[in-house]
Structures are given as structure tokens and as C-alpha cells.
Design a protein around this motif. Structure first.
Motif, PDB file in Angstrom:
ATOM      1  N   ILE A 135       0.703  -0.721   0.265  1.00 44.72           N
ATOM      2  CA  ILE A 135      -0.398  -0.532  -0.067  1.00 44.72           C
ATOM      3  C   ILE A 135       1.128   0.761   0.051  1.00 44.72           C
ATOM      4  N   LEU A 136       1.694   1.535   0.895  1.00 38.06           N
ATOM      5  CA  LEU A 136       2.839   1.862   0.665  1.00 38.06           C
ATOM      6  C   LEU A 136       3.471   2.753  -0.586  1.00 38.06           C
ATOM      7  N   ILE A 137       3.804   1.457  -1.358  1.00 42.13           N
ATOM      8  CA  ILE A 137       4.151   1.113  -2.929  1.00 42.13           C
ATOM      9  C   ILE A 137       3.193   2.369  -3.533  1.00 42.13           C
ATOM     10  N   ALA A 138       1.903   2.012  -3.361  1.00 42.91           N
ATOM     11  CA  ALA A 138       0.958   2.781  -3.782  1.00 42.91           C
ATOM     12  C   ALA A 138       0.908   4.698  -3.993  1.00 42.91           C
ATOM     13  N   GLY A 139       1.225   4.806  -3.104  1.00 38.18           N
ATOM     14  CA  GLY A 139       1.512   5.801  -3.094  1.00 38.18           C
ATOM     15  C   GLY A 139       2.759   6.937  -3.906  1.00 38.18           C
ATOM     16  N   ALA A 140       3.504   6.366  -4.311  1.00 41.75           N
ATOM     17  CA  ALA A 140       3.700   6.354  -5.633  1.00 41.75           C
ATOM     18  C   ALA A 140       3.630   6.567  -7.251  1.00 41.75           C
ATOM     19  N   LEU A 141       2.343   6.079  -7.287  1.00 39.42           N
ATOM     20  CA  LEU A 141       2.106   5.763  -8.504  1.00 39.42           C
ATOM     21  C   LEU A 141       0.824   6.252  -8.503  1.00 39.42           C
ATOM     22  N   HIS A 191      10.007  -0.295   5.189  1.00 37.21           N
ATOM     23  CA  HIS A 191       9.871   1.509   4.269  1.00 37.21           C
ATOM     24  C   HIS A 191      11.239   1.224   3.647  1.00 37.21           C
ATOM     25  N   LEU A 192      12.063   1.340   3.297  1.00 38.18           N
ATOM     26  CA  LEU A 192      12.857   0.581   2.383  1.00 38.18           C
ATOM     27  C   LEU A 192      12.805   0.587   1.189  1.00 38.18           C
ATOM     28  N   SER A 193      12.277  -0.672   1.754  1.00 35.44           N
ATOM     29  CA  SER A 193      11.543  -1.520   0.238  1.00 35.44           C
ATOM     30  C   SER A 193      10.278  -0.851  -0.752  1.00 35.44           C
ATOM     31  N   SER A 194      10.114  -0.166   0.557  1.00 31.28           N
ATOM     32  CA  SER A 194       8.691   0.411  -0.576  1.00 31.28           C
ATOM     33  C   SER A 194       8.481   1.619  -0.931  1.00 31.28           C
ATOM     34  N   GLY A 195       9.591   2.361  -1.040  1.00 32.83           N
ATOM     35  CA  GLY A 195      10.330   4.174  -1.103  1.00 32.83           C
ATOM     36  C   GLY A 195      11.360   3.445  -2.468  1.00 32.83           C
ATOM     37  N   VAL A 196      11.704   2.312  -2.247  1.00 36.68           N
ATOM     38  CA  VAL A 196      12.312   2.576  -3.468  1.00 36.68           C
ATOM     39  C   VAL A 196      11.798   1.592  -4.762  1.00 36.68           C
ATOM     40  N   ALA A 197      11.180   0.969  -3.691  1.00 35.09           N
ATOM     41  CA  ALA A 197       9.975  -0.109  -4.997  1.00 35.09           C
ATOM     42  C   ALA A 197       9.412   1.057  -5.670  1.00 35.09           C
ATOM     43  N   GLY A 198       8.087   1.998  -5.215  1.00 34.93           N
ATOM     44  CA  GLY A 198       8.010   2.579  -5.403  1.00 34.93           C
ATOM     45  C   GLY A 198       8.608   3.536  -6.269  1.00 34.93           C
ATOM     46  N   PHE A 199       9.322   4.581  -6.185  1.00 33.17           N
ATOM     47  CA  PHE A 199      10.121   5.077  -7.036  1.00 33.17           C
ATOM     48  C   PHE A 199      10.315   4.701  -7.944  1.00 33.17           C
ATOM     49  N   THR A 200      10.422   3.126  -8.382  1.00 34.67           N
ATOM     50  CA  THR A 200      11.154   2.358  -9.338  1.00 34.67           C
ATOM     51  C   THR A 200       9.841   2.252 -10.002  1.00 34.67           C
ATOM     52  N   ALA A 201       8.741   1.722  -9.923  1.00 39.47           N
ATOM     53  CA  ALA A 201       8.011   2.182 -10.520  1.00 39.47           C
ATOM     54  C   ALA A 201       7.510   3.081 -11.173  1.00 39.47           C
ATOM     55  N   LYS A 334      12.243  13.864 -12.964  1.00 35.93           N
ATOM     56  CA  LYS A 334      11.770  13.421 -13.872  1.00 35.93           C
ATOM     57  C   LYS A 334      11.028  11.866 -13.446  1.00 35.93           C
ATOM     58  N   VAL A 335      11.098  11.240 -12.434  1.00 35.60           N
ATOM     59  CA  VAL A 335      10.212  10.675 -11.729  1.00 35.60           C
ATOM     60  C   VAL A 335       9.086  11.055 -11.397  1.00 35.60           C
ATOM     61  N   ASP A 336       7.729  10.732 -10.972  1.00 34.76           N
ATOM     62  CA  ASP A 336       6.801  11.224 -10.755  1.00 34.76           C
ATOM     63  C   ASP A 336       6.416  10.690  -9.620  1.00 34.76           C
ATOM     64  N   ASP A 337       6.549  11.216  -8.527  1.00 33.82           N
ATOM     65  CA  ASP A 337       6.662  10.186  -7.258  1.00 33.82           C
ATOM     66  C   ASP A 337       4.965  10.678  -6.585  1.00 33.82           C
ATOM     67  N   THR A 338       3.929  10.198  -6.303  1.00 30.27           N
ATOM     68  CA  THR A 338       3.191  11.548  -6.459  1.00 30.27           C
ATOM     69  C   THR A 338       2.994  11.889  -4.540  1.00 30.27           C
ATOM     70  N   MET A 339       3.264  10.787  -4.107  1.00 34.48           N
ATOM     71  CA  MET A 339       3.304  11.244  -2.311  1.00 34.48           C
ATOM     72  C   MET A 339       4.425  10.973  -1.534  1.00 34.48           C
ATOM     73  N   ALA A 340       5.524  11.232  -2.788  1.00 32.97           N
ATOM     74  CA  ALA A 340       6.998  11.514  -1.984  1.00 32.97           C
ATOM     75  C   ALA A 340       7.317  10.252  -1.479  1.00 32.97           C
ATOM     76  N   VAL A 341       6.977   8.850  -1.498  1.00 27.06           N
ATOM     77  CA  VAL A 341       7.992   8.498  -0.430  1.00 27.06           C
ATOM     78  C   VAL A 341       9.415   7.729  -0.845  1.00 27.06           C
ATOM     79  N   THR A 412      11.843  -4.691  -8.535  1.00 24.58           N
ATOM     80  CA  THR A 412      10.683  -4.403  -9.536  1.00 24.58           C
ATOM     81  C   THR A 412      10.839  -3.212 -10.833  1.00 24.58           C
ATOM     82  N   SER A 413      11.561  -3.516 -11.198  1.00 23.87           N
ATOM     83  CA  SER A 413      12.181  -3.462 -12.568  1.00 23.87           C
ATOM     84  C   SER A 413      11.104  -4.212 -13.679  1.00 23.87           C
ATOM     85  N   LEU A 414      12.068  -5.793 -13.015  1.00 28.64           N
ATOM     86  CA  LEU A 414      11.172  -6.867 -14.207  1.00 28.64           C
ATOM     87  C   LEU A 414       9.897  -7.133 -13.887  1.00 28.64           C
TER      88      LEU A 414
END
Length: 477
Positions: A135-141, A191-201, A334-341, A412-414
């Protein structure tokens, strides 16, 4: 010799439903803590996301969280729990568990790998942590991801990223756990996982529409604050439940959590007032989140003064990266991280993990892990004249950051590349212009009659363009 025997009170006596190895108190607290964490997601983040975005995205944003919670649960009991905490898949490389179901009564009624409660409780407790990560990852998307792509992303990312991170760091057999990494309650795994994954996604999905990127005001700040309040109070179970026992360490973790969070919120607020001349509610929520995230890997293993220092740093360093570095970096722009995760979770989580390496107290680590002088923060390494132990701990914490970042960028990229072979990752420009009505055929608020639409549309956005934004009017991202 006194042969007098004493009977336990009826409520504490062992029976078939309460075996001798189970503590009723610990089991009750663990279920309560798990439910508090679950409420951070449902309804906490549902409400926060629904209120923090533009009105036309309220339903979609809330629904992404709602869907993820349900999807993760079925995946968790189907295969995810054992992949995160079960027998190692590769004995020579302990970073992943063997997939198996966690539904059988015989298994669920046996003692969990840690704590004095059954596997059924542990499966539930660990599920709510897995769910909130997605759900935290979703915040970036928010505001543009194709919902069908999200439906595929959730089970794939849980299976191939979350389970590896959880097993490596939290499983007693995990390779980082065996080397002594300290992640009390998920600064790395969640948190580190969701932040990096969210930004990458967010990089792979692409940005919101130009109009939304230029102006994305929250549709209901009071609703957003309600969700933020649930998130904050729910962290009592988030950090207080991780000793897996009703203990002094659990009490310390809860107190440190709230002290660090309050300090971080006030620090962020002060910086907003100094530089923007206005106290921002959205900024206060961001400061609250960074404080909660930063203390998470350290909650029960640092003293109160360290929690205050961590709060000061978590309220200032992520503020600087968000308000200064982000605006100067072409990549971050360049990367649009909506909720700044990236800032609130990845940077704050990394900060908390590294600071844990400095401030982890040997005695508190002994209460949590059961080993004295094996987990020693650098600050106490100098005090004990065992600097090498402190340097080793900081090194392990740094290795953990590198591992989690690498894992989530690659996996996340894969996952995104695989999903886009099946469905588009991003909604069409036409659908993004409309929002919820295009994605779900539903709208968040009935603003005319009993929900029927007005025949004549009034474009609030076009009228808002003529109004200049006041100083200090801060939006999510």
C-alpha cells in the motif's frame, strides 16, 4: 518438606485450546498489535490517500490500497508466509523460503518460530506488515497507474521482492539476520523497500498528466489528517508488537516511537515556518511519517535521548532532500513520485537503519535478541572500548541498505516490464483527464442532488488557473 500444591486461576489453566507453551497475555497482545497495524492500512491509508489527492482520483487512490490489502492476504496464506519465514529454499544461500500454504490446522496450532503463541497469530501478524508495504508503494503511483496493471503488480512484487527481503532480514535463518543486522520492526523490510520500489515503479509507469503535476491539491485535508492519525496511533502495534512478548522492551518501543514522531513533526513544521512563512498541515503529516519510519528499525533498542536525536534528523534530512535536492535534481524531477515515498520512506528508512548502527544499546539488544555484546551500536562501542563491534554494526546496517536498494530496483523493474507485456502500466491520456469515472465508473462525492450528475459541467480547475498560489501553499508532490 512442604508438599502443598497451588491451582492456577481458571482463566490461566492449560487446556486443549490453550496449551502449556502458549501465553494468553502474549497471544492477546499480538493479535491486538496486528489489528492496530491492519487498521493503519484499512482504513488508515485508504482515508489518507483518498483525502490527499485531487478529487477526481479519490476513489482510485483509496481502491488501490483496499485491493492490495485483500490480495496480499490470499497470497500470504497461499505461499508468501513460508517464502518469508519457512525452510530455506537454498541451504547454501539463505535468502528465500520454500513456498507452501499456511492454512492447515495442524500447522497453525503449533508454536510459532518466535514467541509464545501459535502460528495462526504469527501468520496474521506478519501479513499486515506485508500488506502495508504494498500500500505504501501505491502512494508513489497514484493518479495514473492502470488499475489492471496494479492488480498484477501486487502479487508479483510480493512474491519476488518482499519475501526475499523479509527472509534475508527477519527470518532467523536469513543471511543478513545471521550476520547481525538490526531491523527492529521494518525500517528495511517495509519502508526502505516500499520507498525504493515505489520510486522505481513510478519511473516505469510514467508521470501523471501535465495538468495534475502542475496542480494536485488535496480534496479533503481533514480526511487526510484522520488517516494520518490512524497511521500514527496504529504504530503502537507496529513497533510495540515486534518483541513478540508483553515486556518492558515493548513499552520502550512504543514510547520511543511517539517521542521520535512528535520531534520529527515539530522539526519539519519549524523548517516550513522558517522557509515558507506558513505552518503547513501537509508538511506536518510528512514530518510525522518520516519520524515513524526513522524510529522503526531502532524502536526497542535505543534510549529515549537517541529517539529525540533521530526525530530531529528525520524531520530535517528528508525535508532537505524533498524541498531542496529534489527541485535541483533532473532525475528526481523526471520521476513522478506522487506521495514522495522516496523521501518519506526510502531516505527516512535508510537514515533510521544507519542511526540504529550508532545508537543501539547492548542491554536493550540483549532484551530483544537474547545475545549480549553481539549487537553494539558505535556510540556504545567507544564507551565499552570495543570500537570494532560498533564499526561492524554500522557496516552491517550499510550492507543492508545496499542489499534492499539493489533488490528492489532490479525486481521492481522486472515486474513492471513483465506486467506491461500483458496490460499497459499507465492509463490513457483521455482516462487520466477524467479520473475515477473512467477507471471505475464511480465518483467520491455526490455534489448534486442524490448523486445524479448536473447537465452543465463547471470546470473548477480552469477557474483555479486564474488564481495565483499563495506562499507556503504546499501540495503532496
Amino acid at each position: 518438606m512442604n508438599n502443598t500444591t497451588y491451582a492456577l486461576p481458571l482463566g490461566l489453566m492449560y487446556d486443549e485450546a490453550s496449551p502449556e507453551w502458549m501465553s494468553k497475555a502474549d497471544n492477546a497482545w499480538q493479535l491486538t498489535a496486528a489489528t492496530l497495524v491492519g487498521m493503519q492500512s484499512v482504513p488508515g491509508l485508504i482515508i489518507l490517500y483518498g483525502g490527499a489527492v485531487k478529487k477526481k482520483w479519490a476513489v482510485n487512490s483509496a481502491f488501490m490500497a483496499f485491493y492490495a490489502f485483500a490480495c496480499v492476504l490470499l497470497c500470504w496464506v497461499g505461499w508468501g508466509y513460508h517464502m518469508s519465514f519457512g525452510s530455506p529454499l537454498f541451504s547454501s544461500a539463505p535468502f528465500w523460503g520454500k513456498a507452501d500454504v499456511a492454512l492447515d490446522q495442524k500447522y497453525l496450532f503449533t508454536q510459532a518460530f518466535l514467541g509464545k503463541f501459535p502460528n495462526a497469530t504469527m501468520v496474521y501478524f506478519q501479513f499486515v506488515f506485508a500488506a502495508i508495504t504494498l500500500i505504501l508503494i501505491a502512494g508513489a503511483l497514484l493518479g495514473r497507474m492502470n488499475f489492471y496493471a496494479w492488480m498484477l503488480f501486487v502479487p508479483l512484487w510480493l512474491t519476488f521482492s518482499y519475501t526475499i527481503g523479509a527472509y534475508s532480514i527477519w527470518s532467523p535463518n536469513g543471511w543478513l539476520a545471521l550476520r547481525g543486522i538490526i531491523d527492529y520492526s521494518g525500517g528495511y523490510v517495509i519502508h526502505l523497500s516500499s520507498g525504493v520500489a515505489g520510486f522505481t515503479a513510478a519511473y516505469w509507469v510514467g508521470p501523471r498528466s501535465t495538468k495534475d503535476r502542475e496542480r494536485f491539491p488535496p480534496n479533503n485535508i481533514l480526511l487526510m489528517l484522520t488517516g494520518a492519525g490512524l497511521l500514527w496511533m496504529g504504530w503502537t502495534g507496529f513497533n510495540g508488537g515486534d518483541p513478540y512478548v508483553v515486556s518492558m522492551d515493548a513499552s520502550l518501543a512504543v514510547l520511543n516511537t511517539h517521542v521520535c514522531t512528535a520531534t520529527s513533526l515539530l522539526t519539519w513544521l519549524a523548517l516550513d515556518v522558517i522557509f515558507f512563512r506558513k505552518p503547513s498541515v501537509i508538511g506536518a503529516v510528512q514530518g510525522m511519517i518520516t519520524g515513524l519510519v526513522c524510529i522503526t528499525p531502532a524502536a526497542g533498542v535505543v534510549q529515549g535521548w537517541a529517539a529525540i536525536i533521530m526525530g530531529l534528523l528525520s524531520g530535517s534530512i528528508p525535508w532537505y532532500t524533498m524541498m531542496v535536492v529534489h527541485k535541483k535534481s533532473r532525475l528526481l524531477q523526471k520521476v513522478d513520485d506522487t506521495m514522495a515515498v522516496l523521501h518519506t520512506h526510502a531516505i527516512a528508512g535508510s537514515l533510521g537503519g544507519l542511526l540504529t548502527g550508532f545508537f543501539a544499546h547492548p542491554k536493550l539488544n540483549n532484551l530483544f535478541y537474547g545475545y549480549y555484546a553481539q549487537y553494539v551500536g558505535l556510540f556504545y562501542g567507544f564507551d565499552m572500548r570495543k570500537v570494532h563491534l560498533g564499526l561492524r554494526q554500522v557496516g552491517i546496517q550499510l550492507i543492508g541498505v545496499i542489499f534492499v536498494v539493489t533488490l528492489n530496483v532490479v525486481v521492481t523493474s522486472l515486474v513492471c516490464l513483465l506486467v506491461q507485456l500483458i496490460v499497459p502500466l499507465r492509463m490513457s491520456e483521455e482516462d487520466m483527464e477524467i479520473g475515477d469515472e473512467a477507471a471505475h465508473g464511480e465518483e467520491a462525492y455526490a455534489i448534486w442532488g442524490q448523486g445524479e450528475k448536473m447537465d452543465v459541467a463547471y470546470d473548477l480547475e480552469s477557474s483555479a488557473k486564474s488564481k495565483p498560489r499563495s506562499a507556503g501553499n504546499i501540495e503532496m508532490a
